[in-house]
Design an enzyme around this catalytic site. Structure first.
Site, PDB file in Angstrom:
ATOM      1  N   ALA A 195      35.696  27.159  32.887  1.00  0.00           N
ATOM      2  CA  ALA A 195      36.143  28.157  33.865  1.00  0.00           C
ATOM      3  C   ALA A 195      36.575  29.437  33.175  1.00  0.00           C
ATOM      4  O   ALA A 195      36.662  29.484  31.947  1.00  0.00           O
ATOM      5  CB  ALA A 195      37.298  27.593  34.684  1.00  0.00           C
ATOM      6  N   ASN A 196      36.807  30.463  33.948  1.00  0.00           N
ATOM      7  CA  ASN A 196      37.369  31.683  33.406  1.00  0.00           C
ATOM      8  C   ASN A 196      38.755  31.913  34.007  1.00  0.00           C
ATOM      9  O   ASN A 196      39.097  31.327  35.024  1.00  0.00           O
ATOM     10  CB  ASN A 196      36.453  32.876  33.678  1.00  0.00           C
ATOM     11  CG  ASN A 196      35.885  32.805  35.080  1.00  0.00           C
ATOM     12  OD1 ASN A 196      36.628  32.579  36.025  1.00  0.00           O
ATOM     13  ND2 ASN A 196      34.581  32.955  35.208  1.00  0.00           N
ATOM     14  N   ARG A 197      39.553  32.754  33.345  1.00  0.00           N
ATOM     15  CA  ARG A 197      40.909  33.003  33.828  1.00  0.00           C
ATOM     16  C   ARG A 197      40.861  34.043  34.926  1.00  0.00           C
ATOM     17  O   ARG A 197      40.591  35.202  34.675  1.00  0.00           O
ATOM     18  CB  ARG A 197      41.765  33.526  32.683  1.00  0.00           C
ATOM     19  CG  ARG A 197      42.410  32.440  31.864  1.00  0.00           C
ATOM     20  CD  ARG A 197      43.178  33.063  30.718  1.00  0.00           C
ATOM     21  NE  ARG A 197      44.011  34.176  31.139  1.00  0.00           N
ATOM     22  CZ  ARG A 197      44.363  35.182  30.339  1.00  0.00           C
ATOM     23  NH1 ARG A 197      43.943  35.227  29.104  1.00  0.00           N
ATOM     24  NH2 ARG A 197      45.136  36.153  30.783  1.00  0.00           N
ATOM     25  N   ALA A 247      35.258  36.453  39.530  1.00  0.00           N
ATOM     26  CA  ALA A 247      34.995  36.368  38.094  1.00  0.00           C
ATOM     27  C   ALA A 247      33.931  35.285  37.901  1.00  0.00           C
ATOM     28  O   ALA A 247      34.246  34.106  37.720  1.00  0.00           O
ATOM     29  CB  ALA A 247      36.271  36.012  37.346  1.00  0.00           C
TER      30      ALA A 247
END
Ligand code: CTP
Length: 235
Positions: A38-40, A106
């Site tokens: 995942a991304n932040r 995102a």
């Protein structure tokens, strides 16, 4: 501002169901049934935008990734997604009914390549370690922008280090053929405040006067979105 006074409110006249389609939050790309890459991203900015837009009487559909935050206003219609593949399906279904897309999600640039059997189970821990192979995801925004009809506006985001913020954002605006892009620095991620520059397709830029809470920025951006629609020559 009431519905009739809003310059964005043209959906019913133009035959669109939603004035604004907003994507927000991260994507989770499955490694197996229990793990993901995942991304932040908190989704806070896209959610603030959705709340501010319904407050102006706009009809909003929010596509929201896996985050614990949710819109404060129950009038925001929300559909959840997990992965890039989910988001791609939802965009395909909902963009054609929407006047303006604001792509604040995102979106993961890569997704793991794992054997189908691993997807429904749990990879075991081994002493030799695990090598994950990733393949690039499709550029959803570029695909949408290429397929848009006259009268539809597509706005992207570019999260970049300060040193190359505007240069990279301009390059993405061109490469993805967008009507506008919001350039903001990496430190905005997960932060309650934002300072950003809106770049329109005609090259004009407008910067926020200072770092502001995301709810204030949402109103600032909404005030400027009609410009994004009118400055780009229609195909
Ligand atoms: N985006 C998208 N699909 C992807 C990656 C990004 O639709 N696979 C969208 C994002 O939602 C954002 C814009 O494209 O609105 C720019 O995203 P960003 O991650 O900054 O750009 P990339 O094209 O992924 O380029 P890079 O990661 O190389 O900076």
């Amino acid at each position: 501002m009431n519905a009739s006074a809003s310059p964005l409110r043209a959906s019913s006249r133009a035959g669109f169901e939603h004035d604004l389609l907003i994507t927000a939050g991260p994507t989770h790309e499955p490694i197996d049934a229990v793990r993901y890459v995942a991304n932040r991203s908190s989704g806070r900015l896209g959610i603030a935008l959705a709340d501010a837009a319904v407050d102006r009487g706009l009809s909003v559909l929010l596509l929201l990734g896996p985050t614990h935050l949710t819109p404060a206003d129950p009038r925001v219609q929300t559909v959840r997604f997990q992965s890039v593949a989910d988001l791609q399906r939802l965009l395909k279904r909902h963009f054609r009914k929407s006047r303006t897309l604001v792509m604040a999600a995102a979106v993961a640039d890569y997704t793991p390549i794992t054997p189908p059997a691993a997807r429904s189970g749990k990879l075991r821990r081994t002493a030799s370690g695990l090598v994950l192979r990733l393949r690039p995801t499709p550029d959803l925004l570029a695909g949408i922008a290429a397929a848009r009809r006259p009268g539809q506006t597509v706005v992207g985001f570019a999260l970049e280090p300060a040193s190359r913020l505007l240069r990279s954002a301009r390059e993405k605006l061109r490469r993805k053929s967008l009507d506008a892009i919001v350039a903001n620095e990496l430190r905005t991620m997960d932060s309650p405040t934002i300072s950003a520059t809106l770049i329109l397709a005609d090259g004009t830029t407008q910067a926020t006067p200072k770092s502001m809470p995301k709810a204030d920025f949402a109103r600032w951006l909404l005030d400027r979105l009609p410009d994004a629609r009118t400055t780009r020559p229609l195909p």
